[in-house]
Design a protein around this motif. Sequence first.
Motif, short mmCIF file in Angstrom:
data_model
loop_
_atom_site.label_atom_id
_atom_site.label_comp_id
_atom_site.label_asym_id
_atom_site.label_seq_id
_atom_site.Cartn_x
_atom_site.Cartn_y
_atom_site.Cartn_z
N ASP A 141 14.65 -3.36 -8.19
CA ASP A 141 13.75 -4.50 -8.36
C ASP A 141 14.38 -5.71 -7.68
N ASP B 233 2.05 -11.36 -8.74
CA ASP B 233 1.70 -12.26 -7.64
C ASP B 233 2.22 -13.68 -7.88
N THR C 84 9.79 -4.78 -16.86
CA THR C 84 9.51 -4.11 -15.59
C THR C 84 8.91 -2.73 -15.75
N GLY D 83 5.07 -3.97 -17.43
CA GLY D 83 4.41 -5.01 -16.65
C GLY D 83 4.11 -6.27 -17.43
N THR E 175 8.80 4.60 -2.09
CA THR E 175 7.57 3.93 -2.46
C THR E 175 7.86 2.46 -2.67
N GLU E 176 6.88 1.61 -2.37
CA GLU E 176 7.01 0.17 -2.50
C GLU E 176 5.85 -0.36 -3.32
N GLU E 177 6.14 -1.29 -4.22
CA GLU E 177 5.08 -1.80 -5.10
C GLU E 177 5.35 -3.26 -5.45
N GLN E 178 4.35 -4.12 -5.19
CA GLN E 178 4.42 -5.49 -5.68
C GLN E 178 4.11 -5.48 -7.17
N ARG E 179 4.97 -6.12 -7.96
CA ARG E 179 4.82 -6.05 -9.42
C ARG E 179 4.10 -7.25 -10.00
N HIS F 116 9.16 -7.31 -6.64
CA HIS F 116 8.79 -6.10 -5.90
C HIS F 116 9.69 -4.96 -6.37
N ARG F 117 9.19 -3.74 -6.27
CA ARG F 117 10.00 -2.57 -6.64
C ARG F 117 9.96 -1.53 -5.51
N TRP F 118 11.16 -1.00 -5.22
CA TRP F 118 11.29 0.14 -4.33
C TRP F 118 11.85 1.31 -5.13
#
Length: 440
Positions: A278, A328, A361, A364, A322-326, A310-312
């Motif tokens: 993270d 905004d 995390t 959410g 994988t990539e994910e915006q957690r 963001h999380r990888w």
Amino acid sequence: MTITPENSGTPAYLSGDLAPVPDEIGAFDLPVTGALPPELTGRYLRNGPNPLPGHDSGHWFAGAGMIHGVRLRDGRAEWYRNRWIRTRSFTEDARLLGPDGLDRTAVSANTSVIRHAGRIFALVESGFPYEMTPELDTVGPCDFGGRLTTGMTAHPKTDPATGELHFFGYGFMPPYLTYHRLSAAGELVESREVEVPGPTMIHDFAITENHVVWLDLPVVFDMELIGRSLPFRWSDSYGARIGVMDRAGKVTWFEVDPCYVFHVGNAREDASGRVVLDAIRYTRESFVSIWGRIGGTANPAAETGGAVLHRWVLDPATGGVTEEQRDDRAVEFPTFNENLLGRDSRLLYTVSDDAVVKYDTESGATVVGDTGGRPGEAIFVPAADAGAEDGGWLMSIVTDRSGEGSRLLVLDAAGLEFVASVRLPRRVPAGFHGSWLPDR
């Protein structure tokens, strides 16, 4: 007409809540609102750039380092003091790159402050650490008996199981990246080159129980910028990779979408052996925008939504990522319970313009705590008898919205409720990173 740095001619890094203070002072028996937990007996130290009066360093990141310290003991705030770090750059106007070559003692030491093996160090990634006393006097530069030959990141990581300190140095000439490890006793016991294609600016990294995580991202050294600004720029051609290195030194690289990361949160290995990271991620546009603003220039064409969590998830067995915006929300300076550094954890604390934002995390969920001003990095301090990950407090220097004064704020880390605040005798400029050094 409103006077701003853009129309006054004053660089942004010398204005407003970034404006340096002109001198060193001390004050005693500071006023406290609320009740300081007696367990908070120690020193809160916060580092940041603070050029001498009349001196323009050319960039926010280049100002002379100054540590602001608050001494707490048994529910009282005994003293505040601020001291410049007396590096050779500060006392002799020495230059990192001079006629005799590279001088890693000629630095600002302005980014963070840590304690390891009983020694307190002020850090900046371009050179050697500077040792300080608990009263904030400068002892001098440290190269660990001549073994350290690179700079030292301002974000070393202490393994909670072994007590070892993991860190790195990067350079504009080969070797571009070097990994180092200090024993729990403070001896430099390992240095290892890590191959990367060029001179990237690597500000932070992560460790897990069995791995080191590298960020090889497209902000690179540019010789042509020397003398005009900090000599780094975004490069569309460099590429973006995250590396997972095992303890034997083998690195598995994962290509990711172009981005930049100043600061990571925690990293861990999941039950499948994947590495979960993270961090606070900048897009190309948001990086270029903030780099221009903090350097004192304007970039009206850039559009930025700020940096976001963001999380990888990186799988060394398959090479998949994988990539994910957690979220905004624009945030920075992630912190967490460092008793769990590199291990399973789910809570992360960040700051926005006027609040502390706590993330779960995994679920959410978020909790937002209004700080009543602009907060600095919120340091997590675990309670001795805590049974939960968020059992403890957050400590942050907050500047009033008027910009006239600052206080050391203590929040309950579970719900972000107010616990206490210490009124400081002066405004503390917005800076970088802090540390809590308990007496025990």
